[in-house]
Design a protein around this motif. Structure first.
Motif, short mmCIF file in Angstrom:
data_model
loop_
_atom_site.label_atom_id
_atom_site.label_comp_id
_atom_site.label_asym_id
_atom_site.label_seq_id
_atom_site.Cartn_x
_atom_site.Cartn_y
_atom_site.Cartn_z
N ALA A 1 0.82 -1.21 0.00
CA ALA A 1 0.00 0.00 0.00
C ALA A 1 0.85 1.26 0.00
CB ALA A 1 -0.93 0.00 1.21
N THR A 2 2.05 1.18 0.57
CA THR A 2 2.96 2.33 0.64
C THR A 2 4.38 1.85 0.43
OG1 THR A 2 3.56 2.18 2.99
CG2 THR A 2 1.46 3.27 2.47
N PRO A 3 5.31 2.75 0.19
CA PRO A 3 6.72 2.34 0.23
C PRO A 3 7.05 1.74 1.59
CG PRO A 3 6.50 4.52 -0.73
CD PRO A 3 5.16 4.17 -0.17
N ILE A 4 8.06 0.89 1.63
CA ILE A 4 8.45 0.25 2.88
C ILE A 4 9.78 0.80 3.40
CG2 ILE A 4 7.17 -1.85 2.35
CD1 ILE A 4 9.93 -3.15 1.71
N ALA A 5 10.33 1.77 2.71
CA ALA A 5 11.62 2.35 3.10
C ALA A 5 11.88 3.58 2.23
CB ALA A 5 12.75 1.33 2.91
N ALA A 6 12.98 4.24 2.50
CA ALA A 6 13.37 5.41 1.71
C ALA A 6 14.19 4.94 0.50
CB ALA A 6 14.21 6.36 2.56
N PRO A 7 13.61 5.03 -0.70
CA PRO A 7 14.37 4.60 -1.89
C PRO A 7 15.35 5.68 -2.34
CG PRO A 7 12.18 5.31 -2.54
CD PRO A 7 12.24 5.42 -1.04
N SER A 8 16.53 5.27 -2.67
CA SER A 8 17.53 6.20 -3.18
C SER A 8 17.21 6.59 -4.62
CB SER A 8 18.92 5.55 -3.13
OG SER A 8 18.93 4.38 -3.96
N ILE A 9 17.86 7.60 -5.11
CA ILE A 9 17.71 7.99 -6.51
C ILE A 9 18.14 6.83 -7.40
CG2 ILE A 9 18.51 9.56 -8.31
CD1 ILE A 9 16.56 10.80 -6.32
N GLU A 10 19.15 6.08 -6.97
CA GLU A 10 19.61 4.92 -7.74
C GLU A 10 18.49 3.88 -7.88
OE1 GLU A 10 23.10 1.44 -7.60
OE2 GLU A 10 22.80 2.80 -5.91
N ALA A 11 17.75 3.65 -6.80
CA ALA A 11 16.65 2.68 -6.85
C ALA A 11 15.51 3.18 -7.73
CB ALA A 11 16.15 2.40 -5.44
N ILE A 12 15.22 4.48 -7.63
CA ILE A 12 14.19 5.08 -8.48
C ILE A 12 14.56 4.89 -9.95
CG2 ILE A 12 13.16 7.27 -9.22
CD1 ILE A 12 11.96 6.48 -6.65
N GLU A 13 15.79 5.20 -10.28
CA GLU A 13 16.24 5.11 -11.67
C GLU A 13 16.30 3.67 -12.15
OE1 GLU A 13 19.88 7.32 -11.50
OE2 GLU A 13 18.87 9.24 -11.94
N ALA A 14 16.51 2.72 -11.24
CA ALA A 14 16.51 1.31 -11.62
C ALA A 14 15.12 0.86 -12.07
CB ALA A 14 16.98 0.44 -10.45
N ILE A 15 14.09 1.30 -11.36
CA ILE A 15 12.72 0.98 -11.79
C ILE A 15 12.38 1.72 -13.07
CG2 ILE A 15 10.29 1.37 -11.21
CD1 ILE A 15 11.23 -1.05 -9.86
N GLU A 16 12.83 2.93 -13.18
CA GLU A 16 12.55 3.71 -14.39
C GLU A 16 13.24 3.13 -15.62
OE1 GLU A 16 11.98 8.10 -12.25
OE2 GLU A 16 13.86 7.61 -13.28
N ASN A 17 14.39 2.49 -15.40
CA ASN A 17 15.17 1.93 -16.51
C ASN A 17 15.66 0.53 -16.14
OD1 ASN A 17 15.49 4.55 -18.25
ND2 ASN A 17 16.06 5.15 -16.18
N PRO A 18 14.76 -0.45 -16.04
CA PRO A 18 15.14 -1.80 -15.60
C PRO A 18 15.99 -2.53 -16.64
CG PRO A 18 12.89 -1.80 -16.39
CD PRO A 18 13.32 -0.36 -16.39
N ALA A 19 16.69 -3.54 -16.16
CA ALA A 19 17.48 -4.38 -17.07
C ALA A 19 16.54 -5.20 -17.96
CB ALA A 19 18.38 -5.31 -16.27
N GLU A 20 17.08 -5.68 -19.07
CA GLU A 20 16.30 -6.55 -19.95
C GLU A 20 16.44 -7.99 -19.45
OE1 GLU A 20 14.27 -5.77 -22.39
OE2 GLU A 20 14.64 -3.64 -22.03
N GLY A 21 15.34 -8.71 -19.35
CA GLY A 21 15.39 -10.10 -18.89
C GLY A 21 14.01 -10.64 -18.61
N ASP A 22 13.92 -11.98 -18.55
CA ASP A 22 12.64 -12.65 -18.28
C ASP A 22 12.57 -13.22 -16.87
OD1 ASP A 22 11.82 -12.22 -20.93
OD2 ASP A 22 12.90 -14.00 -21.62
N TRP A 23 13.46 -12.81 -15.99
CA TRP A 23 13.54 -13.41 -14.66
C TRP A 23 12.26 -13.17 -13.85
CZ3 TRP A 23 17.38 -9.31 -15.39
CH2 TRP A 23 18.51 -9.76 -16.08
N LEU A 24 11.92 -14.18 -13.08
CA LEU A 24 10.79 -14.07 -12.15
C LEU A 24 11.22 -14.32 -10.71
CD1 LEU A 24 8.01 -15.96 -14.17
CD2 LEU A 24 8.15 -13.48 -13.75
N PHE A 25 12.43 -14.80 -10.52
CA PHE A 25 12.92 -15.15 -9.19
C PHE A 25 14.35 -14.65 -9.00
CE2 PHE A 25 10.07 -18.44 -10.78
CZ PHE A 25 9.15 -18.57 -9.76
N PHE A 26 14.70 -14.41 -7.75
CA PHE A 26 16.10 -14.11 -7.41
C PHE A 26 16.30 -14.44 -5.95
CE2 PHE A 26 13.92 -10.23 -6.25
CZ PHE A 26 14.56 -9.80 -5.10
N VAL A 27 17.53 -14.80 -5.60
CA VAL A 27 17.88 -15.07 -4.21
C VAL A 27 19.37 -14.85 -4.03
CG1 VAL A 27 18.26 -17.55 -4.58
CG2 VAL A 27 17.71 -16.69 -2.27
#
Length: 382
Positions: free
Chosen positions: A322-348
């Motif tokens: 429902a809301t952000p869960i933390a303070a996202p950095s500009i780097e995190a914002i830009e990562a969502i704005e410009n995500p990598a190319e890929g078909d991944w659905l999982f990561f660990v």
């Protein structure tokens, strides 16, 4: 007609020259003395012990302080201060912030004090992924939240009259979001949280801030939120959100998940996983979203925790929290704005070095998760 001897005339001319020379010398001495005494006024010494706070604003220079220092009684004249600043080769390296000076300092002492880091008021340092409230880790310590960090900096400077965590929470919970500088695209969601002091979560950008020691809770929060709104807007968050089929607030929320879930260097790949899951659609199932609703947090959540329905638990709900869960950095914002190319659905993350495995199928993910378990990464402290 009586003629004076030639030697008499010569003596008179010599005497006249001597008198003229003496007059010139005396005049020069008087001139120098007068000019010395009429030079720019200046105090002597290191000050009288009465502390004054002065601010060097971002983009400003030390010389711009001169008139204010005169008004505060720190230096005797702007001219003396400018001369001292020009004479100190380090003057151009002064950093923005608040500084403690004293009344009646010599111009040279005032410049030296501004270059001494011991005289600078402590900066507010908000790390990426910080939350507004304190976080207690199971079997570990408590990490101070943003409200606590603000209070700590305030109390270092004004111990008897500092901003408390309770004051900050009250302001956050009750003040009109628009008055605090919340961007228009987030106000509806903030208001929907009622009087929850966490309703400003994610709206303060991590980084270092100069906090005015004389400001109150409302002024500090307004300054932080306003500056953060500008920083987020400058990334193109409104336009990029539209291109991704998200609202700007949803992009902010997704970026907070990147900040809490992704190791350094993998922000754009984790961003791709989030967007791929939302597109399927498929539940995000992030432990960080489970933890946000818990009093005590840990890396590996329990089955009971994951089954608990909260506004943030993405194991128990579809879509984003429902809301952000933390303070996202500009780097995190830009990562969502410009995500990598890929078909991944999982990561660990599988080891203590932060190695993260991205996979397309659940079977591949199970194998990587087993590696993480074998390396003790997903151990529970309960």
């Amino acid at each position: 007609m009586r003629m004076e001897p030639t030697y008499v005339k010569r003596r008179q001319r010599g005497l006249a020259v001597l008198i003229t020379t003496l007059i010139l010398v005396v005049g020069a001495v008087v001139y120098i003395g007068v000019n010395r005494s009429s030079g720019p006024a200046d105090f002597e010494g290191q000050g009288n012990g009465v502390v004054k706070l002065v601010e060097i604003q971002e983009g400003s220079s030390i010389s711009a302080l001169g008139p204010e220092l005169v008004e505060l009684g720190v230096v005797a004249s702007d001219a003396a201060f400018q001369t001292a600043a020009l004479s100190n080769p380090q003057a151009s390296s002064v950093t923005p912030g608040f500084y403690r000076l004293q009344e009646e300092m010599s111009a040279e002492a005032a410049v030296s004090a501004l270059l001494n880091p011991d005289n600078q008021v402590s900066m507010l340092d908000i790390p990426g992924g910080a939350t507004l409230m304190d976080v207690t880790v199971v079997g570990g310590s408590t990490t101070p939240g943003i409200y606590s960090l603000i209070s700590q900096v305030s109390c270092e400077e004004t111990p008897g009259d500092c901003i408390t965590v309770e004051q900050l929470q009250s302001v956050a919970a009750s003040t009109d979001p628009a008055d605090l500088g919340v961007p228009e695209w987030a106000r509806e969601q903030v208001l929907a949280r009622g009087d929850d002091p966490k309703r400003l979560e994610g709206l303060i950008v991590p980084g270092q801030y100069v906090v005015n020691p004389g400001a109150d809770a409302t002024e500090v929060l307004t300054d932080l939120v306003t500056r953060s709104a500008t920083a987020y807007t400058n990334t193109g968050i409104v336009e990029r959100a539209q291109a991704l089929g998200l609202s700007p607030y949803e992009l902010l929320t997704a970026a907070s998940l990147v900040e809490r879930e992704a190791p350094a260097g993998d922000f754009n790949r984790v961003a791709r996983v989030i967007l791929n899951r939302l597109a399927v659609p498929m539940r995000l199932e992030f432990d960080s979203t489970v933890n946000y609703g818990l009093a005590d947090q840990e890396v590996a959540t329990t089955d009971e925790d994951r089954a608990t329905v909260t506004p943030w638990n993405t194991y128990a709900m579809d879509g984003l929290p429902a809301t952000p869960i933390a303070a996202p950095s500009i780097e995190a914002i830009e990562a969502i704005e410009n995500p990598a190319e890929g078909d991944w659905l999982f990561f660990v993350t599988i080891d203590a070095q932060g190695t993260t495995v991205f996979t397309n199928t659940f079977e591949e993910h199970q194998a990587a998760t087993q590696d993480a378990l074998n390396n003790g990464i997903l151990d529970s402290n309960r």
